[in-house]
Design an enzyme around this catalytic site. Structure first.
Site, short mmCIF file in Angstrom:
data_model
loop_
_atom_site.label_atom_id
_atom_site.label_comp_id
_atom_site.label_asym_id
_atom_site.label_seq_id
_atom_site.Cartn_x
_atom_site.Cartn_y
_atom_site.Cartn_z
CD GLU A 47 4.41 4.35 81.11
OE1 GLU A 47 4.37 3.46 80.23
OE2 GLU A 47 4.80 4.11 82.27
CG ASP A 74 7.98 3.28 80.69
OD1 ASP A 74 8.16 4.41 81.17
OD2 ASP A 74 7.37 2.37 81.29
NE ARG A 125 -1.43 2.29 85.62
CZ ARG A 125 -1.16 1.44 86.61
NH1 ARG A 125 -1.81 1.54 87.76
NH2 ARG A 125 -0.26 0.49 86.45
CG ASP A 175 7.66 2.76 85.59
OD1 ASP A 175 7.64 2.96 84.35
OD2 ASP A 175 8.10 1.72 86.09
CG ASP A 199 5.93 0.23 77.69
OD1 ASP A 199 5.19 -0.75 77.91
OD2 ASP A 199 5.93 1.25 78.40
CE LYS A 202 2.52 1.34 78.09
NZ LYS A 202 2.94 0.54 79.27
CE LYS A 258 9.79 1.18 82.82
NZ LYS A 258 8.99 0.26 83.64
#
Length: 491
Positions: A345, A266, A347, A343, A284, A261, A273
């Site tokens: 995201e 993010d 996956r 959020d 991230d 990933k 967030k």
């Protein structure tokens, strides 16, 4: 820092510092006893100032009869409790003391200690990684750098020149370099480490180690139909990249696929967030960094393996073009997803990357992702969450993790959890509620890996540290390297 193995006697070793062990009962290791005899009991006299408690240290200078300039005593704790964890803690203490000491070279007379049933090659690997970790520095973005500390340039590991140990040393040094790369990529801010930056790093590795590299652009993803990936990046001004990096050094062997990933920042998107600690969302992309670090390590040691790294990388930003809760997107696999939380995201980019990885006909696939805060709540910052659709593969990953001391804990992936992803408007929702959040996230990915032998590593709790020690850890590069080698038959 250069590491070497060489047969040495601690009392005659001409070194800036000789590192020796002392147990809590004030008993000396065999190497320490030799130095004590040569110095006419100087070590035993000094033990009044050292508890022997695990991780304690005491520095002695210019001992009569001893060739080394300094002797560093390290507490090993209770002899009956001395095992893997104690050995690693002693190494960290020694590394910290050597870093502050400023000696140019040292001889580490800890690597020959008996650590349960571990071979000397295990001792060696962990010594190299511990010292490399302690001396890692990230200060290239500071305008006023501190004066360079006297660096430890060379470390001798007093072990016999056996072929197995030479191989272990090469592996350890390459792994340390891979960890350092992953840490640096993680520590860079998101205005520097963009998707394009990660693509350039992959190209640099390809040039350095003669690897195969391909970078797919937005138009390529549109032609393929990567609707989930493109949905995440829709509001960002940074162009998304799908990086494919291949290392091939084994004939007639299916590759190991590593899918990392790579969300370089993010914000949470429309599901924004909280502001507190949002700066840490630059980490991230740690899954992507670990894939690049692992391939760098394997190529550096010329490992007899085939690996393909697949890295979906982009930003998750709010804006007029951003995906919204309630939107439905079509994935590369043809399945549709209702977005209930923007959020969640990671996956979404991973599901398309996992489908893309099928074309390489991999033997096994591991994805690595800072996927869920729920995994941090479940496991803290010690163990990485492990999920797998194949128990033999899960057992392999656990064995490699224990070997690397980059540990994991297996979580359930039962079909029962799929009910939480039910959607009235699409094939599935992208979240399943707060209960078992890390499990439902893995269950989402499982829908895209039915044709694969697949394991998922949720590194949200282990990829970086917060507080005063804020920074990337480089995990799980040691685990991935050990898995690749063991899976290829090298134990």
């Amino acid at each position: 820092m250069e590491f070497s193995t060489k047969t040495l006697s601690p009392e005659t070793a001409k070194s800036g510092c000789v590192v020796l062990g002392v147990y809590a009962d004030k008993s000396l290791t065999p190497s320490a006893r030799r130095v004590d005899q040569r110095s006419r009991g100087a070590l035993r006299k000094a033990l009044a100032d050292l508890s022997g408690k695990l991780g304690s240290t005491l520095l002695l200078r210019a001992l009569a009869g001893v060739a080394a300039e300094r002797v560093l005593l390290v507490g090993l704790g209770e002899k009956k409790d001395f095992g893997e964890a104690a050995y690693r803690e002693a190494l960290r203490a020694a590394a910290g003391a050597l870093r502050d000491l400023g000696a140019k070279d040292a001889a580490l007379f800890l690597v020959d200690l008996k650590v349960n049933e571990q071979p000397l090659s295990w001792n060696l690997r962990h010594a190299v990684l511990a010292l490399s970790e302690a001396f890692y520095r990230f200060d290239q973005l500071k305008s006023q750098k501190k004066a360079a500390e006297p660096a430890l340039a060379a470390v001798t590991l007093p072990l016999p020149p056996a072929a197995q140990l030479k191989q272990a040393l090469a592996e350890a040094q390459a792994t340390a370099e891979g960890v350092a790369l992953a840490r640096t990529l993680g520590n860079l801010p998101s205005n520097v480490c963009t998707p394009s930056y990660l693509a350039d790093e992959a190209r640099k590795l390809a040039r350095q180690f003669k690897l195969e590299v391909e970078v797919l652009e937005r138009r390529d993803m549109e032609k393929l139909g990567m609707g989930a990936f493109l949905a995440v990046t829709s509001a960002s001004h940074q162009p998304p990249k799908l990086i494919v990096l291949r290392y091939n050094n084994a004939k007639n062997r299916k590759p190991l696929a590593l899918v990392g990933k790579g969300i370089t920042f993010d914000t949470g998107g429309i599901s924004l967030k909280p502001a507190a600690e949002m700066d840490e969302m630059k980490f991230d992309m740690s899954g992507a960094g670990s894939v690049l670090g692992t391939i760098r390590a394997l190529a550096g040691m010329k490992a007899p393996v085939n690996v393909v790294g697949v890295i979906p990388t982009c930003e998750n930003m709010p804006g007029g073009h951003a995906i919204k809760p309630g939107d439905v997107v079509k994935t590369l696999s043809g399945q549709t997803v209702e977005i209930l939380n923007t959020d969640a995201e990671g996956r979404l980019i991973l599901c398309d990357a996992l489908t893309y990885a099928e074309r390489f006909k991999p033997d096994v696939v591991l994805d690595i992702a800072t996927l869920t805060g729920a995994c941090v709540i479940a496991l803290g910052h010690i163990a990485t969450g492990l999920f797998a659709n194949d128990q033999k593969l899960a057992d392999e990953v656990r064995a490699a993790a224990d070997d690397a001391w980059d540990r994991v804990w297996q979580m359930p992936l039962w079909e029962d959890y799929q009910e939480g992803l039910r959607s009235n408007f699409a094939d599935m929702a992208n979240i399943g509620g707060r209960p078992g959040g890390s499990i439902t996230a893995a269950s989402f990915l499982a829908r895209f890996t039915r044709k694969l032998r697949w394991a998922h590593l949720d590194i949200a709790g282990t990829a970086w540290k917060s507080g005063r020690e804020k920074g990337s850890t480089g995990r799980p590069v040691p685990l991935l390297v050990r898995f690749a080698l063991r899976h290829a038959g090298r134990k």
